[in-house]
Design a protein around this motif. Structure first.
Motif, PDB file in Angstrom:
ATOM      1  N   LEU B  93      27.347  38.999  28.576  1.00 22.12           N
ATOM      2  CA  LEU B  93      28.754  38.922  29.011  1.00 22.12           C
ATOM      3  C   LEU B  93      29.509  40.200  28.635  1.00 22.12           C
ATOM      4  O   LEU B  93      30.384  40.653  29.371  1.00 22.12           O
ATOM      5  CB  LEU B  93      29.450  37.690  28.409  1.00 22.12           C
ATOM      6  N   THR B  94      29.146  40.793  27.487  1.00 21.03           N
ATOM      7  CA  THR B  94      29.779  42.059  27.092  1.00 21.03           C
ATOM      8  C   THR B  94      29.432  43.160  28.099  1.00 21.03           C
ATOM      9  O   THR B  94      30.305  43.943  28.500  1.00 21.03           O
ATOM     10  CB  THR B  94      29.364  42.450  25.663  1.00 21.03           C
ATOM     11  N   ALA B  95      28.165  43.205  28.520  1.00 27.73           N
ATOM     12  CA  ALA B  95      27.762  44.199  29.529  1.00 27.73           C
ATOM     13  C   ALA B  95      28.559  43.985  30.816  1.00 27.73           C
ATOM     14  O   ALA B  95      29.055  44.945  31.428  1.00 27.73           O
ATOM     15  CB  ALA B  95      26.258  44.093  29.799  1.00 27.73           C
ATOM     16  N   ASN B  96      28.702  42.734  31.220  1.00 25.35           N
ATOM     17  CA  ASN B  96      29.453  42.402  32.424  1.00 25.35           C
ATOM     18  C   ASN B  96      30.924  42.816  32.276  1.00 25.35           C
ATOM     19  O   ASN B  96      31.489  43.511  33.134  1.00 25.35           O
ATOM     20  CB  ASN B  96      29.338  40.890  32.693  1.00 25.35           C
ATOM     21  N   ALA B 166      35.367  33.492  33.993  1.00 22.94           N
ATOM     22  CA  ALA B 166      36.208  33.529  32.786  1.00 22.94           C
ATOM     23  C   ALA B 166      36.094  34.873  32.054  1.00 22.94           C
ATOM     24  O   ALA B 166      37.040  35.291  31.388  1.00 22.94           O
ATOM     25  CB  ALA B 166      35.819  32.394  31.843  1.00 22.94           C
ATOM     26  N   THR B 167      34.953  35.527  32.195  1.00 28.89           N
ATOM     27  CA  THR B 167      34.761  36.830  31.537  1.00 28.89           C
ATOM     28  C   THR B 167      35.600  37.919  32.214  1.00 28.89           C
ATOM     29  O   THR B 167      36.189  38.775  31.547  1.00 28.89           O
ATOM     30  CB  THR B 167      33.266  37.217  31.563  1.00 28.89           C
ATOM     31  N   TYR B 172      41.350  41.310  34.856  1.00 31.58           N
ATOM     32  CA  TYR B 172      42.161  41.383  36.071  1.00 31.58           C
ATOM     33  C   TYR B 172      43.613  41.004  35.777  1.00 31.58           C
ATOM     34  O   TYR B 172      44.543  41.630  36.275  1.00 31.58           O
ATOM     35  CB  TYR B 172      41.589  40.455  37.159  1.00 31.58           C
ATOM     36  N   TYR B 173      43.792  39.961  34.971  1.00 36.47           N
ATOM     37  CA  TYR B 173      45.158  39.507  34.658  1.00 36.47           C
ATOM     38  C   TYR B 173      45.929  40.619  33.952  1.00 36.47           C
ATOM     39  O   TYR B 173      47.104  40.866  34.239  1.00 36.47           O
ATOM     40  CB  TYR B 173      45.077  38.255  33.779  1.00 36.47           C
ATOM     41  N   ALA B 194      34.851  34.207  26.213  1.00 38.09           N
ATOM     42  CA  ALA B 194      34.103  33.389  27.181  1.00 38.09           C
ATOM     43  C   ALA B 194      32.850  32.797  26.526  1.00 38.09           C
ATOM     44  O   ALA B 194      32.524  31.620  26.741  1.00 38.09           O
ATOM     45  CB  ALA B 194      33.731  34.222  28.403  1.00 38.09           C
ATOM     46  N   ALA B 195      32.163  33.595  25.702  1.00 39.86           N
ATOM     47  CA  ALA B 195      30.958  33.101  25.037  1.00 39.86           C
ATOM     48  C   ALA B 195      31.309  31.987  24.048  1.00 39.86           C
ATOM     49  O   ALA B 195      30.630  30.947  23.994  1.00 39.86           O
ATOM     50  CB  ALA B 195      30.231  34.250  24.324  1.00 39.86           C
TER      51      ALA B 195
END
Lengths: 207, 207
Positions: B93-96, B166-167, B172-173, B194-195
């Motif tokens: 998720l961090t990579a994403n 959620a990640t 974006y917000y 998210a995790a």
């Protein structure tokens, strides 16, 4: 409805006299055009006609379409609902998320928010007004996280504003990037995710 | 650069012959106008001139400005970076999140994403193309959550696509509703939140 100095219909008039009524009519017309047609179609002369207000008044008081959007956002921030206090972080964030969800899921309000976000992307003054609106909303709700920290629900040093933004973010992301419906279950999931992440210390400020 | 059938400069040409080179030039010009001026300023004749491609070709192949945006989003989905596999949910998720953050924090890419999100608000076909782009990105990354479920990192029944959305959502917000900077710390916080929420079961589907 023609705006006059005559005794207003108590069912429709807003307090504050003629100046306030003119502003209300102009901002209603602005919201209507934004929701129905978008920022690119805002035009001061058209707004004056829709609001049944003199063109000179609109040009003198608002000056530009950006001025209209900025004033509308100021009004939206002032009119927006105060926060709920339920006694628990999850309860408070759920109340917040459901308020955001109801607003965005309403076709007219959802279209209005899309339009002002779009306007902010192309107009720096509209962007400043939009940032002011969200900043006011985040400040309104941040105390619920500070109270949760005082109750020991989340670690000390939790960034309250970040938790509030995290609660709204999935709802806006869903509205803007998917065709998925936006319902109460989405609001509740956004609130529980933000509360769980806050409890786990994900929003503790870096030292 | 004039597009010709001549042997292309290996440093700048894209594979696929003249048709592909015309498309690349037209989509580059489309991205440029969107990032610099926004959707309202897209114009097929102007794009043809900027891309140094015949106007007739642009009208015949893309038809409308919406057609240009839809094809650009298709190209962006196809060109976007495949997911990283790090062996842990937080790592993936961090990579994403860092990939999303780098893209949005880049002035040109950030402006392009703002512009296509704005276009989607006012144009149903652009909206469909945008939803397709995000759907492809979410599907690309969802397996990292399914693998985490298989490893026992998150509960069975966790909605993988919801964790991926959620990640990205807080990034974006932050881009769209605040004037705050968007840096690596924001990406890392979005991923850990998210995790943590996924581990706590916040994204388990309702039965």
């Amino acid at each position: 409805m023609e705006l006059t100095e005559a005794t207003p219909d108590p069912g429709t008039a807003r307090p504050g006299g003629r100046t306030a009524r003119v502003r209300a009519a102009v901002l209603d017309a602005t919201a209507e055009v934004l929701a129905e047609q978008g920022f690119a179609h805002l035009d001061l002369t058209d707004i004056a006609r829709r609001a049944e207000v003199g063109k000179t008044t609109v040009y003198r008081r608002w000056g530009t379409v950006t001025g209209l959007v900025a004033d509308l956002l100021l009004e939206m921030a002032q009119q927006s609902v105060p926060r709920t206090e339920t006694g628990s972080l999850l309860g408070d964030l759920t109340a917040n998320a459901r308020l955001v969800q109801r607003t965005l899921a309403d076709p007219r309000q959802g279209a209005l928010f899309r339009a002002v976000i779009a306007a902010a992307g192309s107009d720096p003054k509209a962007a400043q007004a939009l940032y002011g609106f969200y900043s006011a909303r985040v400040e309104e709700w941040a105390p619920c996280v500070e109270q949760a920290a005082a109750r020991g629900e989340v670690p000390d040093g939790t960034d309250a504003q970040e938790v509030i933004r995290a609660t709204s973010a999935p709802l806006y992301y869903r509205l803007l990037t998917t065709a998925l419906p936006l319902d109460t279950a989405d609001a509740d999931r956004a609130a529980s995710a933000a509360a769980a992440a806050a409890r786990a210390g994900a929003y503790v400020r870096e030292p």
